[in-house]
Design an enzyme around this catalytic site. Structure first.
Site, mmCIF file in Angstrom:
data_model
loop_
_atom_site.group_PDB
_atom_site.id
_atom_site.type_symbol
_atom_site.label_atom_id
_atom_site.label_comp_id
_atom_site.label_asym_id
_atom_site.label_seq_id
_atom_site.Cartn_x
_atom_site.Cartn_y
_atom_site.Cartn_z
ATOM 1 N N ALA A 35 -3.760 -8.407 -3.924
ATOM 2 C CA ALA A 35 -3.218 -7.077 -4.201
ATOM 3 C C ALA A 35 -4.347 -6.129 -4.603
ATOM 4 C CB ALA A 35 -2.200 -7.166 -5.325
ATOM 5 N N SER A 93 6.212 11.735 -5.270
ATOM 6 C CA SER A 93 4.813 11.883 -5.640
ATOM 7 C C SER A 93 4.130 12.777 -4.605
ATOM 8 C CB SER A 93 4.169 10.496 -5.682
ATOM 9 O OG SER A 93 2.781 10.614 -5.641
ATOM 10 N N GLY A 141 -10.993 -3.155 2.492
ATOM 11 C CA GLY A 141 -11.628 -1.993 3.106
ATOM 12 C C GLY A 141 -11.219 -1.779 4.559
ATOM 13 N N GLY A 161 0.287 1.911 -7.440
ATOM 14 C CA GLY A 161 -0.577 2.082 -8.604
ATOM 15 C C GLY A 161 -0.184 3.271 -9.460
ATOM 16 N N ASP A 212 0.822 -1.222 0.000
ATOM 17 C CA ASP A 212 0.000 0.000 0.000
ATOM 18 C C ASP A 212 0.848 1.260 0.000
ATOM 19 O OD1 ASP A 212 -2.258 -1.705 0.306
ATOM 20 O OD2 ASP A 212 -1.843 -1.783 2.448
ATOM 21 N N GLN A 258 2.222 -6.238 -2.835
ATOM 22 C CA GLN A 258 2.559 -6.226 -1.393
ATOM 23 C C GLN A 258 3.896 -5.491 -1.176
ATOM 24 O OE1 GLN A 258 1.701 -9.783 -2.585
ATOM 25 N NE2 GLN A 258 -0.348 -8.972 -2.470
HETATM 26 P P1 IMP Z 1 -2.603 -12.929 2.383
HETATM 27 O O1 IMP Z 1 -1.672 -12.418 1.344
HETATM 28 O O2 IMP Z 1 -4.047 -12.788 2.025
HETATM 29 O O3 IMP Z 1 -2.252 -14.334 2.831
HETATM 30 O O4 IMP Z 1 -2.429 -12.013 3.704
HETATM 31 C C1 IMP Z 1 -1.236 -12.047 4.487
HETATM 32 C C2 IMP Z 1 -0.896 -10.662 5.002
HETATM 33 O O5 IMP Z 1 -0.491 -9.827 3.924
HETATM 34 C C3 IMP Z 1 -2.039 -9.936 5.695
HETATM 35 O O6 IMP Z 1 -1.516 -9.150 6.749
HETATM 36 C C4 IMP Z 1 -2.572 -9.014 4.600
HETATM 37 O O7 IMP Z 1 -3.212 -7.873 5.145
HETATM 38 C C5 IMP Z 1 -1.279 -8.655 3.898
HETATM 39 N N1 IMP Z 1 -1.491 -8.278 2.494
HETATM 40 C C6 IMP Z 1 -1.746 -9.098 1.456
HETATM 41 N N2 IMP Z 1 -1.851 -8.404 0.316
HETATM 42 C C7 IMP Z 1 -1.629 -7.124 0.620
HETATM 43 C C8 IMP Z 1 -1.563 -5.924 -0.163
HETATM 44 O O8 IMP Z 1 -1.724 -5.910 -1.378
HETATM 45 N N3 IMP Z 1 -1.307 -4.772 0.544
HETATM 46 C C9 IMP Z 1 -1.076 -4.779 1.884
HETATM 47 N N4 IMP Z 1 -1.117 -5.873 2.633
HETATM 48 C C10 IMP Z 1 -1.390 -7.036 2.026
#
Ligand code: IMP
Length: 430
Positions: free
Chosen positions: A39, A413, A302, A17, A13, A224
């Site tokens: 993602a 940015s 969310g 993007g 985050d 991520q």
């Molecule tokens: P998973 O990838 O759904 O297994 O989640 C594992 C951890 O990664 C959790 O703490 C999620 O909140 C975090 N996570 C997964 N994808 C993202 C992303 O795109 N942005 C931020 N955190 C993410």
């Protein structure tokens, strides 16, 4: 030609993007190499907002080739739903502009069940996953049980692999008192999407080799962030893939020397979603203010993001582990108006001082940040497009960050708009 990888240097985050969109305008080929529909990338192009999860950002522009590499785990139903959604916004996605690695592993409905069961079993120490089945799908891949895209073209192999997969998961489904997965239903579901998915399937390593020989610019789009990396992150509070640039090679089938430039997207403060250690987290009014001003809510789930001060120790670690050549510093404007800012420059752990983030779970939970205090600025940085528009104190903050993380700022940015960017170095120019 240049091959650029963009990765997150914190917990995801970071604002990938916008930067990826800016770079994908220059690239001819855009590749996702890890993660899945966990993602969430938001792109604003010509006033239209696109929310992408699994699709590479190249899909929002005409004449780009988008590739989903073998390192990605693909939920075919989620993929087609996303394609439908963006098609309704006027995008044209075809087998010619979206290619999917034939050796990529699939996410099946059973994986979402397993994600939920896993979280339940973890109880108070749950990870806070996105519940998309990402982790269990990677587990099956490493366990050599996964159904891969190419299996859809070999019905006998598919049926036999589905048997083994369901037998394996039956134990857990039974334990969780869930009805067993119905094999016929699962196979019907897969058959219903197989022709469509196979029309996009390619040996993408060959496509990428050809693109490279044709001297095309290739952009590898990470998802991520480094601290969610399965090896280098805050394990076990991580995602189940390698999120660092090294995975661009293994997750797409290109040689390790393919990358000319690695850009780390870095937020001017820190956020994380889900559970796990976060040494510089602010649970006070300043944390709340960062969350509100930065609109820190997850694109996929969310959920409100946790917010904190910039952690230079952690980002320096990301720079070293990921081989970053430069960073894109984002959301500086969220810090506007604060009297003073803090930057974490080390940790205290008991009577020890550390200049790196340790691996142990207890150590990670108990390190205390050592802060350096920096003067804030009252003028706005929002929308600044040149260095001379920036308040002197903001420039001082940026320079101090560069010094501490041992990596230069290549882009800055200053708002979600693509024009509100100060470019120091174009990664595609090497
Ligand atoms: P998973 O990838 O759904 O297994 O989640 C594992 C951890 O990664 C959790 O703490 C999620 O909140 C975090 N996570 C997964 N994808 C993202 C992303 O795109 N942005 C931020 N955190 C993410």
């Amino acid at each position: 030609m240049t091959h650029v990888a963009v990765i997150g240097s914190q917990w995801g985050d970071e604002g990938k993007g916008k930067v990826v969109d800016w770079l994908s305008e220059r690239a001819e080929v855009i590749v996702r190499f890890q993660g899945g529909h966990n993602a969430g990338h938001t792109l604003v192009v010509d006033g239209v907002t696109y929310k992408l999860s699994l699709l590479p950002s190249g899909v929002v522009r005409p004449n780009k080739l988008s590739i989903i590499g073998n390192g990605v785990v693909i939920d075919p139903h989620a993929l087609f739903n996303e394609i439908e959604r963006v098609s309704a916004q006027g995008l044209h996605i075809t087998p010619e502009n979206l290619m999917i690695a034939d050796n990529a592993a699939l996410i099946l409905p059973v994986h979402q069940h397993m994600d939920g069961i896993g979280e339940k079993l973890r109880g108070a120490s749950k990870i806070g996953t996105t519940n998309r089945g990402i982790g269990p799908a990677y587990e099956d891949k490493i366990g050599r049980r996964a159904i891969r895209v190419c299996d859809l073209g070999e019905p006998e192999v598919l049926a036999s692999k589905v048997d083994s997969l369901l037998a394996y998961h039956a134990v857990m489904m039974d334990y969780a008192e869930l009805p067993p997965i119905n094999k016929a239903e699962l196979l019907d579901g897969l058959r219903s999407i197989s022709a469509r998915l196979l029309s996009h399937a390619r040996p993408v390593w060959r496509v990428l080799r050809q693109a490279s020989m044709d001297r095309k610019h290739i952009l590898f789009e990470g998802a991520q962030g480094t601290m969610l990396d399965i090896d280098h992150g805050t394990y076990p509070f991580v995602t189940s893939s390698n999120t660092i640039a090294g995975c661009a090679a293994t997750g797409s089938g290109m040689g390790v020397g393919a990358l000319n430039y690695v850009l780390g997207i870095t937020k001017a403060y820190t956020t994380r979603v889900g559970s796990g250690p976060f040494p510089t987290e602010l649970t006070d009014d300043i944390g709340k203010r960062l969350g509100e001003r930065g609109h820190e809510f997850g694109t996929v789930t969310g959920r409100a993001r946790r917010c904190g001060w910039f952690d230079a120790v952690m980002v320096r670690q990301a720079v070293h582990i990921g081989g970053l050549n430069g960073i894109a510093l984002t959301k500086l404007d969220v810090l506007d108006g604060l009297d003073e800012l803090r930057i974490c420059v080390g940790y205290r752990l008991g009577d020890r001082t550390l200049d790196y983030f340790p691996a142990g779970q207890n150590a990670q939970a108990h390190v205390e940040p050592i802060y350096e205090t920096i003067e804030g600025w009252s003028d706005t940085t929002h929308g600044c497009r040149t260095w001379k528009d920036l308040p002197a104190a903001a420039i001082k903050y940026i320079r101090r960050i560069e010094e501490l993380i041992e990596c230069p700022v290549a882009m800055l940015s200053t708002s979600p708009k693509r024009e509100d960017t100060i470019l120091v170095r174009d990664p595609f120019l090497g």
